[in-house]
Design an enzyme around this catalytic site. Sequence first.
Site, PDB file in Angstrom:
ATOM      1  N   ASP A 193      54.339  56.886   1.905  1.00  0.00           N
ATOM      2  CA  ASP A 193      54.762  57.974   2.813  1.00  0.00           C
ATOM      3  C   ASP A 193      56.249  58.343   2.750  1.00  0.00           C
ATOM      4  OD1 ASP A 193      52.156  57.551   3.503  1.00  0.00           O
ATOM      5  OD2 ASP A 193      52.513  57.090   5.609  1.00  0.00           O
ATOM      6  N   LYS A 240      46.290  60.176   3.344  1.00  0.00           N
ATOM      7  CA  LYS A 240      45.607  59.265   4.282  1.00  0.00           C
ATOM      8  C   LYS A 240      45.748  59.781   5.716  1.00  0.00           C
ATOM      9  CE  LYS A 240      49.524  56.040   4.558  1.00  0.00           C
ATOM     10  NZ  LYS A 240      49.915  56.420   5.916  1.00  0.00           N
ATOM     11  N   CYS A 249      53.293  52.144   8.707  1.00  0.00           N
ATOM     12  CA  CYS A 249      52.362  52.405   7.606  1.00  0.00           C
ATOM     13  C   CYS A 249      52.437  51.378   6.480  1.00  0.00           C
ATOM     14  CB  CYS A 249      52.572  53.811   7.077  1.00  0.00           C
ATOM     15  SG  CYS A 249      52.008  55.056   8.270  1.00  0.00           S
TER      16      CYS A 249
HETATM   17  N1  TIU Z   1      54.341  56.416   7.550  1.00  0.00           N
HETATM   18  C1  TIU Z   1      54.477  55.896   8.773  1.00  0.00           C
HETATM   19  O1  TIU Z   1      54.993  54.811   8.946  1.00  0.00           O
HETATM   20  N2  TIU Z   1      54.061  56.687   9.846  1.00  0.00           N
HETATM   21  C2  TIU Z   1      54.606  56.614  11.104  1.00  0.00           C
HETATM   22  O2  TIU Z   1      54.189  57.318  12.005  1.00  0.00           O
HETATM   23  N3  TIU Z   1      55.662  55.758  11.257  1.00  0.00           N
HETATM   24  C3  TIU Z   1      56.440  55.612  12.355  1.00  0.00           C
HETATM   25  O3  TIU Z   1      57.268  54.693  12.360  1.00  0.00           O
HETATM   26  N4  TIU Z   1      56.310  56.450  13.376  1.00  0.00           N
END
Ligand code: TIU
Length: 223
Positions: free
Chosen positions: A24, A129, A162
Site C-alpha cells: 500500500d 485488496k 496493513c
Molecule cells: N495500508 C494501511 O495500513 N491502511 C490503513 O488504513 N492504515 C492506517 O494506519 N490507517
Amino acid sequence: MIPVPAQPYPYPLDPDHVALVVIDMQRDFIEKGGFGDSLGNDVRRLEAIVPTTAALIGLFRKKGWTVVHTREAHLPDLSDCPPSKVTRGNPSLKIGEEGAMGRLLVRGEPGNQIVPELAPIAGEIVIDKPGKGMFWATGAHEMLAARGITHLVFAGVTTEVCVQTSMREANDRGYECLLIEDATESYFAEFKAATLKMIAAQGGIVGWITPLAALSAATEPAR
Ligand code: TIU
C-alpha cells in the site's frame, strides 16, 4: 538457502521461492488530501521510507525475484466495502467521497495509485485488496502458490495496520515472513517499534525483522 542476519535469528531466504510484497505505498496514505490524512494522521512520516523501499525493489528486480505490490482499493460502487469501514473514525472525508486526489480509496483514482518512485513495472503482480490484509478476498494465496512462492519479504505502510495484518495472514498460511524494518513506517513511531518487537518475539511468532543493509549484504556479498 541464504542465511540473512535478522532477529530473532538468521532468516533462511530461499532464492528460488521468494517474493517481495510492498504493501500500500499509495498516494492515499503518503500524501496530504488522501485517506490517511482524512483520518487525522500526520502523513509526512511515511514518505521517508520511499528511497529505502525503492532500493529494496531494485534489489529484487536485479535478482529477477518476484515483486508483488498491493493497494488498498475499493470498487467504484463500494460493493466490496462494508458500511462499518466507511463510517469508522467519523473521518473528515469518507471512503468514496471526492478528495484532492479523486475519490478516496477507490480503484483507478489518482490518489489510489502507488507513488511514482515505486510504480510497478511490467511482469510485477499488483493486488487490489478491500481489507487491511492482502489475503482477504484477493486470491493472493492461489497466485503465490501457482508460482511456488514460500518465502515473503515485506515492506510498506502502515507497519501495525496493513503490513502486520498481511504478515499475520501469511504466517498462518505457512509462509516464512521477513519484514524489512527501514522499509516500513507507521503514523505512530511507538506503534512501529512495538510491532517490530511483537513480530520477532517468542522465537519469531509472526516472522523475522532486519534492516535492508543486512538483506543486501547477505544476498549481494562483496567480492
Ligand atoms: N495500508 C494501511 O495500513 N491502511 C490503513 O488504513 N492504515 C492506517 O494506519 N490507517
